[in-house]
Enzyme design. Structure first.
Site, mmCIF file in Angstrom:
data_model
loop_
_atom_site.group_PDB
_atom_site.id
_atom_site.type_symbol
_atom_site.label_atom_id
_atom_site.label_comp_id
_atom_site.label_asym_id
_atom_site.label_seq_id
_atom_site.Cartn_x
_atom_site.Cartn_y
_atom_site.Cartn_z
ATOM 1 N N GLY A 82 8.460 111.460 15.245
ATOM 2 C CA GLY A 82 9.676 110.792 14.767
ATOM 3 C C GLY A 82 10.409 111.613 13.722
ATOM 4 O O GLY A 82 10.062 112.764 13.439
ATOM 5 N N GLN A 83 11.438 110.982 13.135
ATOM 6 C CA GLN A 83 12.320 111.693 12.207
ATOM 7 C C GLN A 83 11.561 112.202 10.983
ATOM 8 O O GLN A 83 11.698 113.362 10.603
ATOM 9 C CB GLN A 83 13.455 110.755 11.760
ATOM 10 N N LYS B 266 8.672 94.808 6.523
ATOM 11 C CA LYS B 266 8.395 95.751 5.425
ATOM 12 C C LYS B 266 8.025 94.974 4.152
ATOM 13 O O LYS B 266 7.136 95.382 3.407
ATOM 14 C CB LYS B 266 9.599 96.666 5.170
ATOM 15 N N ASP C 159 1.113 110.637 18.124
ATOM 16 C CA ASP C 159 2.271 109.808 18.468
ATOM 17 C C ASP C 159 2.033 109.251 19.860
ATOM 18 O O ASP C 159 1.224 109.784 20.622
ATOM 19 C CB ASP C 159 3.556 110.661 18.458
ATOM 20 N N TYR D 153 13.057 93.844 10.635
ATOM 21 C CA TYR D 153 12.472 95.046 10.049
ATOM 22 C C TYR D 153 12.193 94.833 8.552
ATOM 23 O O TYR D 153 11.100 95.124 8.055
ATOM 24 C CB TYR D 153 13.460 96.192 10.268
HETATM 25 C C1 AKB Z 1 17.057 102.001 8.995
HETATM 26 O O1 AKB Z 1 18.268 102.199 8.930
HETATM 27 O O2 AKB Z 1 16.542 101.064 9.622
HETATM 28 C C2 AKB Z 1 16.128 102.914 8.219
HETATM 29 C C3 AKB Z 1 15.807 102.364 6.877
HETATM 30 C C4 AKB Z 1 16.855 102.261 5.852
HETATM 31 O O3 AKB Z 1 14.684 102.024 6.630
HETATM 32 N N1 AKB Z 1 16.721 104.202 8.100
#
Ligand code: AKB
Length: 318
Positions: free
Chosen positions: A12-13, A145, A35, A141
């Site tokens: 990944g990045q 987190k 990966d 997301y």
């Molecule tokens: C996203 O844009 O989802 C990520 C982040 C800010 O965690 N680059």
């Protein structure tokens, strides 16, 4: 057999650049890349195909290479996670539990797990967002987190697990492409500027977000992992700041290199995600606890991105 480091999500990045740097420090053979998909560019050193949701496969790789340190980078980012909330939750949470439990059982010694500015939400103060503040993330997301941060702190307090974490801002680099994030525009804009001199941006011109150039992000990641344990006072995740800018400001900077560059705006669902995030971050705890400071500003990052992408274009690599 010597102890090794495992990077999960190495294609990944962040993984692509992190593996390269870790191998410079610890030697190619001591850093195991892994990966679910094969690496694009040939990385010099061991690679294992790994589905992080398969904890037996993870354990067998850990035993095979005598892994003692894990960087867990596999995740679904903000935009992709909105399209597949259940899988995002499963991947982002279970991957973390698999690794935290290996540390709890004494099989590995140290974990790096990335958090994100996505832990903040629309009710969070937007400017100079403090380390501890209101956190009501509105994305899948961000929820994963934030929950992950709580679990990291819990495993540290309860089981003495040495887990370390950073709330990454949007990351910008030329060595690999991001996938599925809201801040991805800030990488794509450079590619399009170099190739076509035009960019259609999915955020509006005034969407200011916290961002960071990849060399700074890699430096921070290695620095927090190398710091003596007693200096890591925050075991959820550290705020980290680099550069804050919006699409108009970055396009103005790019225009200093290509005066004919044009940007158009066409908002999509990612605008709402961007609007829910902070605009700038207070990272004083990282500065005090483990001596963090960033090196790049908008101008130096833009110069470096353009110089390196032009090289890659000449070599037909982008
Ligand atoms: C996203 O844009 O989802 C990520 C982040 C800010 O965690 N680059």
């Amino acid at each position: 057999m010597s102890e090794t480091i495992l990077v999960i999500g190495s294609s990944g990045q962040i993984g692509t650049e992190l593996v390269e740097e870790l191998r410079k420090i610890y030697g190619n053979q001591n850093v195991i890349a892994s990966d679910i998909k094969e690496p694009n560019n040939s990385q010099e050193g061991p690679f294992e195909t790994l589905n992080i949701l398969d904890k037996d496969q993870l354990l067998s790789i850990i035993n095979k290479h005598n892994v003692k340190e894990v960087y867990l980078l596999a995740a679904l980012l903000s935009a992709t996670a909105e399209k597949n909330p259940e899988f995002a939750w499963e991947l982002n949470m279970n991957s973390l539990f698999h690794v935290l439990n290996l540390a709890k059982d004494g099989i590995i010694n140290k974990i790096f797990w990335p958090s994100s500015i996505a832990v903040f939400g629309p009710t969070t103060p937007k400017q100079n967002t403090p380390q501890s503040t209101i956190m009501e993330p509105s994305t899948v997301y961000g929820i994963s987190k934030q929950a992950g941060e709580r679990w990291c702190e819990y495993y540290h307090k309860k089981y003495n697990v040495d887990v370390r974490s950073i709330r990454y801002p949007g990351l910008i680099g030329y060595k690999s492409l991001p996938g599925g994030g809201t801040t991805d525009y800030a990488v794509d804009i450079f590619h399009q500027a170099i190739k076509t001199r035009q960019y259609k941006c999915f955020l509006n011109e005034s969407s200011t977000l916290p961002m960071m150039y990849m060399p700074d992000a890699i430096k921070a990641t290695i620095q927090i992992m190398q710091a003596p344990s007693e200096q890591i006072k925050i075991r959820s995740s550290y705020n980290l700041a680099g550069i804050s800018f919006n699409p108009k400001e970055i396009s103005d900077e790019i225009k200093k290199h290509f005066s004919d560059f044009e940007i158009f705006y066409e908002e999509d669902f990612r605008q709402q995600i961007a609007d829910s995030w902070p605009q700038s971050i207070d990272d004083s705890h990282a500065q005090i606890d483990w001596n963090w400071h960033s090196n790049y500003n908008l101008e130096t990052m833009t110069n470096d991105m353009i110089k390196n992408l032009e090289q890659l274009l000449k070599q037909n690599k982008i």
